[in-house]
Design an enzyme around this catalytic site. Structure first.
Site, PDB file in Angstrom:
ATOM      1  N   ASP A   1       0.807  -1.229   0.000  1.00  0.00           N
ATOM      2  CA  ASP A   1       0.000   0.000   0.000  1.00  0.00           C
ATOM      3  C   ASP A   1       0.842   1.282   0.000  1.00  0.00           C
ATOM      4  OD1 ASP A   1      -2.112  -1.765   0.307  1.00  0.00           O
ATOM      5  OD2 ASP A   1      -2.152  -1.583   2.482  1.00  0.00           O
TER       6      ASP A   1
ATOM      7  N   ARG B   1     -18.477  -2.396 -17.120  1.00  0.00           N
ATOM      8  CA  ARG B   1     -18.132  -3.621 -16.385  1.00  0.00           C
ATOM      9  C   ARG B   1     -17.073  -3.290 -15.327  1.00  0.00           C
ATOM     10  NH1 ARG B   1     -21.786  -5.112 -19.247  1.00  0.00           N
ATOM     11  NH2 ARG B   1     -21.844  -6.973 -20.574  1.00  0.00           N
TER      12      ARG B   1
ATOM     13  N   ARG C   1      -5.675   0.210   0.772  1.00  0.00           N
ATOM     14  CA  ARG C   1      -6.300   0.660   2.016  1.00  0.00           C
ATOM     15  C   ARG C   1      -6.684   2.140   1.952  1.00  0.00           C
ATOM     16  NH1 ARG C   1      -7.269  -3.263   5.002  1.00  0.00           N
ATOM     17  NH2 ARG C   1      -8.166  -2.068   6.682  1.00  0.00           N
TER      18      ARG C   1
HETATM   19  O1  F6P Z   1      -2.302  -4.032   3.406  1.00  0.00           O
HETATM   20  C1  F6P Z   1      -2.243  -4.844   2.295  1.00  0.00           C
HETATM   21  C2  F6P Z   1      -3.611  -5.226   1.823  1.00  0.00           C
HETATM   22  O2  F6P Z   1      -3.475  -6.035   0.690  1.00  0.00           O
HETATM   23  C3  F6P Z   1      -4.541  -4.046   1.550  1.00  0.00           C
HETATM   24  O3  F6P Z   1      -4.265  -3.425   0.323  1.00  0.00           O
HETATM   25  C4  F6P Z   1      -5.890  -4.719   1.631  1.00  0.00           C
HETATM   26  O4  F6P Z   1      -6.907  -3.807   2.000  1.00  0.00           O
HETATM   27  C5  F6P Z   1      -5.691  -5.735   2.724  1.00  0.00           C
HETATM   28  O5  F6P Z   1      -4.298  -5.969   2.818  1.00  0.00           O
HETATM   29  C6  F6P Z   1      -6.390  -7.044   2.471  1.00  0.00           C
HETATM   30  O6  F6P Z   1      -6.223  -7.844   3.591  1.00  0.00           O
HETATM   31  P1  F6P Z   1      -6.637  -9.374   3.618  1.00  0.00           P
HETATM   32  O7  F6P Z   1      -5.609 -10.140   2.869  1.00  0.00           O
HETATM   33  O8  F6P Z   1      -6.667  -9.723   5.053  1.00  0.00           O
HETATM   34  O9  F6P Z   1      -7.979  -9.496   2.957  1.00  0.00           O
END
Ligand code: F6P
Length: 365
Positions: A143, A283, A187
């Protein structure tokens, strides 16, 4: 007896984790009196009975810098400060096992710990440091949302994946005269979205830092369709939100999982645009965990390797309670406490926003 450094990877995985592990092992190998061990699935390997600890030597890490994921596993649930336990009625709650962890590390003869993880993991590092543990942090996240470092490894690979997706979507959008929405991770920050939108040449890019006005997007799409270029690509960050609304997410009832689960911003936008009847098909594609998997790009391998070497050198210098960070052109040490304090949002007056606007990418405002 040799001194022991214990390495662990915590939180979501990220391309480059293995390159950090390999670099720590190679750098430690230059010191005759150190050995490296790894805890399986973050601190769980130490806390579980029986413990799950592996020796990390040259043989074990040979060639792993090219592999995605982490050879020692990871978890983004639980951890020493919120260890899940089931009571007699079958209900789950969590307990603080940090004292237990420190005792077990002493028993295992661990002299220092290197915790490779994102902000959640570094918060744990800070708490353990305050309890006297010799700990060094290594930041990781696709992120790029940690403010103490210019970049985190994993980010550039995620941008490559997202850009590749935009490139592919352009060809199908152009063939069908469609509007294609692609939702990317990130995020609460729009780094992946904005970089992929610029690299791929998207028409619209929606990021959490700029809540969007649906009418402005509609106007832009109309202009484009009316000009006869009947297709468009919209890159949406998972944390994007309308001016009059909130982020799209689900709460999780998994024990010890503290994150809210973002996702659905692209679908929400699709519904909003459909109601407006733009006269073209729309889409959506959600890239999801594709952005976290696979081979790290060269940039991420290099940054991860720099972080690994520096992290072990901080152990030698006893700079515990610090995290490695990239401050171009240097790799530096910053107090973990400071590093976890500030979230790295994209600044609205930054060069990257200026570039996007200069390229006439609509940012939803
Ligand atoms: O922080 C890395 C990340 O991939 C974010 O971009 C995403 O919101 C989150 O983790 C997803 O988390 P999980 O793998 O627990 O669904």
């Amino acid at each position: 007896m040799k001194k022991r450094v214990l390495v662990l990877t915590g939180g979501g995985d990220c391309p480059g984790l293995n390159a950090v592990i390999r670099a720590i092992v190679k750098r430690a190998g230059q010191e005759r009196d150190w050995e490296v061990i790894g805890s399986i699935n973050a601190f769980d390997g130490v806390l579980n009975e029986p413990t799950e600890i592996v020796v990390l030597d040259d043989k074990k890490v040979a060639g792993i810098h090219v592999q995605g994921g982490t050879i020692i596993g990871t978890t983004n649930k639980g951890g020493p400060l919120a260890w899940p336990i089931k009571d007699k009625d079958g209900n789950w709650s969590t307990v603080d096992r940090s004292d237990d962890l420190i005792r077990k590390l002493q028993y295992l003869g661990v002299d220092a710990v290197i915790n490779i993880g994102g902000d959640g993991s570094q918060r744990i590092s800070q708490k353990l440091f305050e309890k006297g543990l010799n700990i060094i942090g290594v930041p990781k996240t696709i992120d790029n949302d940690l403010s103490a470092t210019d970049f985190t490894f994993g980010f550039q690979t995620a941008v490559e994946v997202a850009t590749d997706a935009v490139d592919k979507l352009v060809t199908t959008a152009a063939s069908h005269n469609r509007i294609l929405i692609v939702e990317v991770m990130g995020r609460y920050a729009g780094w992946i979205a904005l970089h992929a939108a610029i690299a791929g040449g998207a028409e619209v890019c929606l990021i959490p830092e700029i809540p969007y006005n649906i009418d402005k997007i509609k106007q832009r799409l109309h202009e484009r369709i009316d000009k006869g270029r009947g297709f468009a690509i919209i890159v949406v960050a998972e944390g994007a939100k309308p001016q009059e609304g909130t982020m799209t997410y689900r709460t999780s009832n998994e024990v010890g999982y503290e994150n809210i689960r973002l996702g659905g911003a692209g679908h929400k936008l699709l519904q909003e645009l459909k109601e407006m009847d733009l006269g073209v098909d729309i889409r959506e594609t959600i890239l999801g965990h594709l952005q976290r998997g696979g081979i790290p790009c060269a940039y991420d391998r290099i940054l991860a390797t720099q972080f690994g070497v520096k992290a072990f050198e901080l152990v030698l210098q006893k700079k515990f309670g610090h995290m490695v960070a990239y401050n171009f052109p240097k790799v530096i040490a910053v107090p973990i406490k400071e590093a976890i304090d500030k979230y790295n949002f994209i600044k609205l007056d930054s060069e990257i926003i200026n570039t996007a606007r200069g390229m006439n990418i609509n940012l939803g405002d």
